[in-house]
Design an enzyme around this catalytic site. Structure first.
Site, short mmCIF file in Angstrom:
data_model
loop_
_atom_site.label_atom_id
_atom_site.label_comp_id
_atom_site.label_asym_id
_atom_site.label_seq_id
_atom_site.Cartn_x
_atom_site.Cartn_y
_atom_site.Cartn_z
N ILE A 136 41.81 41.27 32.11
CA ILE A 136 42.06 42.01 33.34
C ILE A 136 43.37 42.77 33.16
CG2 ILE A 136 42.33 41.89 35.82
CD1 ILE A 136 39.58 40.98 34.72
N LYS A 137 43.31 44.09 33.35
CA LYS A 137 44.50 44.92 33.18
C LYS A 137 45.33 44.92 34.46
CE LYS A 137 44.46 48.76 30.66
NZ LYS A 137 44.08 50.10 30.15
N ILE A 138 46.62 44.66 34.29
CA ILE A 138 47.56 44.64 35.41
C ILE A 138 48.74 45.55 35.06
CG2 ILE A 138 49.14 43.24 36.79
CD1 ILE A 138 47.33 40.84 36.28
#
Length: 339
Positions: A136-138
């Site tokens: 998951i890209k944050i």
């Protein structure tokens, strides 16, 4: 054996910074056969894939008829594509014992300044995808860096993105360690955008001899910090070089791949640069060459009055704006297509 395989043997994983329907249908497997071991996505990539083609129109129509909102349609389509790519890459994940084979999906960029919502969204998307080989890209905003610690401690794989400065990178690395290193993670440091911004300033100050060097110099210094921070750490958060397509035609079309190869790193490469590297790139350990020169270049930049901290802060703000606009444009396109 391709140059991508050779690069992997030197310790660097090459990922593809792109996804669309045709890539899922066969293009991705071809790249995997040539040595690619991961995929990254972002709102701009999905905007191009969904909003600017007719590939998804039938599904949008069907989902709209079923009463789905634009946001729900977006999530169905993106989760579907990321899941499909992750399934294709699962053999890579298994073969590398979970080191590679990942696909990244970004949280809604509009919540980048909301830590709690970012944490809950990251956990929800990871559970929804229900695959071990997704990240998951944050965005690495101050709130996003705080969220990283909580998300990693919950066992969610994270791609911490939109990193531009050494300070920002160090904060991300420390946040990962604070989270207990309980999941796989990469720290995405953007490269070519730095040169695009700094080259203009260098031209204004008649210091063009430094053009096309500062981004790579900065990466080399960040890599040294990575080695220091993660010395003795078993589960490292690998630095990932992002935005590695060449924007200035005066430079080599695979400059930001050739010049940044080193162990325990990832380079996520857009299609045009991937083709260039595949066709005439060179696999050689380049990430630790010219370290003293890199340090000297940074001193020169400061001496002529260029504030790299200010440049990097603006690049982060601009990057967030770009992804926000792409996301909003995509949502508007889905709503229009649904109608």
């Amino acid at each position: 054996m391709s140059v991508i395989h050779e690069t992997f043997n030197l310790g660097q994983s090459i990922w593809l910074d792109f996804i669309d329907r045709s890539m899922i249908a066969g293009g991705l497997q071809k790249w995997i056969d040539n040595g690619v071991v991961g995929v990254t996505t972002n709102p701009s990539i999905f905007e191009n894939a969904i909003a600017k083609t007719s590939d998804y129109d039938d599904e949008i129509k069907s989902l709209a008829k079923a009463g789905k909102t634009s946001a729900e349609i977006y999530e169905v389509l993106t989760v579907q594509e990321v899941g499909a790519a992750a399934d294709i890459l699962r053999p890579v994940y298994d073969k590398t014992n979970g080191k590679d084979g990942y696909v990244s999906l970004e949280v809604n960029p509009l919540i980048a300044s909301d830590k709690e919502t970012t944490v809950s969204e990251a956990k929800r998307l990871f559970k929804l995808l229900n695959r071990p080989n997704v990240m998951i890209k944050i965005p690495a905003t101050p709130e996003g860096i705080e969220a990283l610690t909580e998300v990693i401690s919950a066992g969610v794989n994270v791609n911490s993105t939109l990193i531009f400065s050494l300070e920002q990178y160090v904060n991300v690395a420390k946040a990962y360690i604070k989270g207990g290193c309980k999941a796989e993670s990469v720290a995405s440091v953007f490269v070519s955008r730095v040169d695009s911004a700094v080259d203009k300033l260098l031209a204004e100050k008649n210091a063009t001899e430094l053009c096309g060097q500062i981004a790579v110099d900065g990466i080399k210094l960040i890599y040294q910090s990575f080695k220091e921070i993660f010395k003795g750490v078993e589960r490292k958060q690998r630095p990932l070089w992002a935005s590695t397509g060449t924007k200035n035609k005066a430079y080599s079309d695979c400059k930001y791949v050739d010049e940044l190869i080193g162990p325990d790193t990832v380079n996520t490469v857009p299609p045009a640069a991937m083709e260039a590297f595949f066709n005439h790139g060179k696999a050689a350990l380049t990430l630790e060459t010219g370290l003293e020169k890199a340090k000297e270049d940074m001193k020169k930049i400061k001496a002529i009055g260029i504030d790299l901290d200010a440049v990097n802060a603006k690049l982060l703000a601009d990057g967030l704006t770009q992804f926000n606009k792409a996301f909003e444009s995509l949502m508007a396109a889905i709503e229009s297509k649904a109608k």
